[in-house]
Write an enzyme that holds these catalytic residues in place. Structure first.
Site, mmCIF file in Angstrom:
data_model
loop_
_atom_site.group_PDB
_atom_site.id
_atom_site.type_symbol
_atom_site.label_atom_id
_atom_site.label_comp_id
_atom_site.label_asym_id
_atom_site.label_seq_id
_atom_site.Cartn_x
_atom_site.Cartn_y
_atom_site.Cartn_z
ATOM 1 N N ASP A 1 -9.858 -4.083 -4.849
ATOM 2 C CA ASP A 1 -9.048 -3.025 -4.258
ATOM 3 C C ASP A 1 -9.048 -1.865 -5.261
ATOM 4 O O ASP A 1 -8.768 -2.081 -6.446
ATOM 5 C CB ASP A 1 -7.625 -3.543 -4.040
ATOM 6 C CG ASP A 1 -6.708 -2.551 -3.348
ATOM 7 O OD1 ASP A 1 -6.978 -1.336 -3.400
ATOM 8 O OD2 ASP A 1 -5.704 -3.004 -2.776
ATOM 9 N N SER B 1 0.834 -1.196 0.000
ATOM 10 C CA SER B 1 0.000 0.000 0.000
ATOM 11 C C SER B 1 0.875 1.254 0.000
ATOM 12 O O SER B 1 1.636 1.475 -0.935
ATOM 13 C CB SER B 1 -0.967 -0.046 1.180
ATOM 14 O OG SER B 1 -1.998 0.899 1.056
ATOM 15 N N HIS C 1 -8.341 -4.841 -0.462
ATOM 16 C CA HIS C 1 -7.129 -4.203 0.033
ATOM 17 C C HIS C 1 -6.734 -4.815 1.375
ATOM 18 O O HIS C 1 -7.578 -5.175 2.185
ATOM 19 C CB HIS C 1 -7.364 -2.700 0.196
ATOM 20 C CG HIS C 1 -6.116 -1.920 0.428
ATOM 21 N ND1 HIS C 1 -5.170 -1.711 -0.560
ATOM 22 C CD2 HIS C 1 -5.631 -1.307 1.547
ATOM 23 C CE1 HIS C 1 -4.179 -1.001 -0.074
ATOM 24 N NE2 HIS C 1 -4.429 -0.748 1.207
#
Length: 355
Positions: free
Chosen positions: A295, A200, A325
């Site tokens: 995501d 991320s 995610h």
């Protein structure tokens, strides 16, 4: 219905939501038969649907917490839902350089491997929207990668916004990498045995670091691992639009992170923010990119993979079309997270066995 009754109903729904998250995947698949979310032909996996529904019950997509609350929530989720590493993996905390003083790091060493010698090493940058996340929130993931890949992992605690806005984090990461490859730390790190990785926001910092390494003419690492990386701050991709209300990472929360991280007036297409804009892609190391199809960063990952491949960089895309995610940090309840960690570890082993 009176307020107290509404509260009871909400609590019951949350309890049932938690039960679904904890049930075996086959049972959850049956419970959601014909009712799983589909986006652009990608059907969400059963346990990912259950987790998404539970999060939606617990918070509105546009309800932003305080920074302190957000940090506490992420750490609590990790402690409850992240599979811990094997006890055979040794850990110790050390201090490593940053751009403005030393920063804490944790060294994970699988049994039989020296924790200070020149051995295959993953320099890991945790996720959390540049605002939250810590060594502790990614302890299980880093420990399991060390164990399954048979390599040392160094998890680095860069500075967080809003206390330290951009470019504090990217400067910390560059300062630490520079010290590592120049032999200025207690760890013996050979660039030819070094991989840089993160998830991320940590995937963003990994991609930005690769740009910075090329600009600074520093030795390139052996490889890079980008787990659902954020590489384009325009936030205009199709998956960003299609999944704007995805409970794990809604568009409002992404915007909140960026507004806390990036100073007002800063060009968000600067390659040290949006690594997709880098003009140094062709100088980079081989890459693995992991991403889920539910995501909002699905298209970021594909666009970056395409850009690296077009620049001549050997790049492997590992897609999980039904995943959300942060699924590699939800491994107690999402089996595909374990699969992704195992495949990432196998790729890391292959990188060194094939050299």
């Amino acid at each position: 219905m009176v307020k107290s009754e509404v509260g009871v109903v909400s609590k019951v729904k949350q309890i049932w939501g938690l039960v679904k998250v904890l049930l075996p995947e086959a049972v959850v698949r049956w419970l959601y038969a014909g009712r799983r979310t589909e986006v652009a032909g990608r059907v969400i996996d059963p346990k990912a649907q259950a987790v998404s529904d539970l999060v939606a019950l617990m918070r509105a997509s546009d309800d932003m917490p305080t920074v302190e609350e957000s940090r506490a929530q992420l750490l609590a989720m990790a402690r409850k839902l992240e599979q811990p590493a094997s006890e055979s993996v040794g850990t110790r905390d050390i201090m490593l350089p940053g751009a403005d003083g030393e920063r804490r790091a944790r060294v994970y060493t699988p049994s039989g491997l020296a924790d200070t010698g020149s051995v295959p090493t993953l320099f890991y940058l945790h996720g959390g929207g540049w605002v939250q996340g810590a060594i502790e929130s990614h302890d299980g993931l880093c420990g399991r990668l060390a164990d399954l890949a048979g390599m040392r992992v160094v998890s680095y605690d860069y500075r967080l916004a809003p206390e330290h806005p951009w470019p504090a984090a990217v400067d910390d990461v560059l300062a630490c990498y520079t010290a590592l490859v120049r032999g200025e730390t207690e760890l013996a790190v050979d660039p030819a045995q070094l991989v840089v990785g993160g998830d991320s926001a940590g995937g963003n910092l990994t991609a930005v670091l690769m740009h910075d390494i090329a600009v600074q003419s520093l030795p390139m690492p052996k490889a890079q691992v980008l787990i659902y990386p954020a590489v384009d701050a325009r936030l205009s991709s199709q998956s960003m639009q299609d999944l704007s209300d995805q409970p794990l990472l809604p568009a409002a929360r992404i915007a909140w992170y960026l507004n806390l991280y990036i100073p007002k007036g800063q060009d968000r297409l600067d390659p040290r923010v949006s690594a997709l804009m880098s003009d140094r892609l062709g100088q980079q190391s081989q890459a693995l990119i992991v991403v889920g199809g539910h995501d909002p960063l699905w298209d970021d990952a594909h666009a970056y993979c395409d850009a690296l491949q077009a620049a001549g960089v050997a790049t492997t895309l590992l897609p999980f079309p039904g995943q959300i995610h942060a699924f590699l940090s939800l491994t107690k309840v999402i089996p595909q997270g374990n699969e992704a960690i195992e495949k990432t570890a196998r790729w890391l082993r292959d990188v060194f066995e094939g050299s």
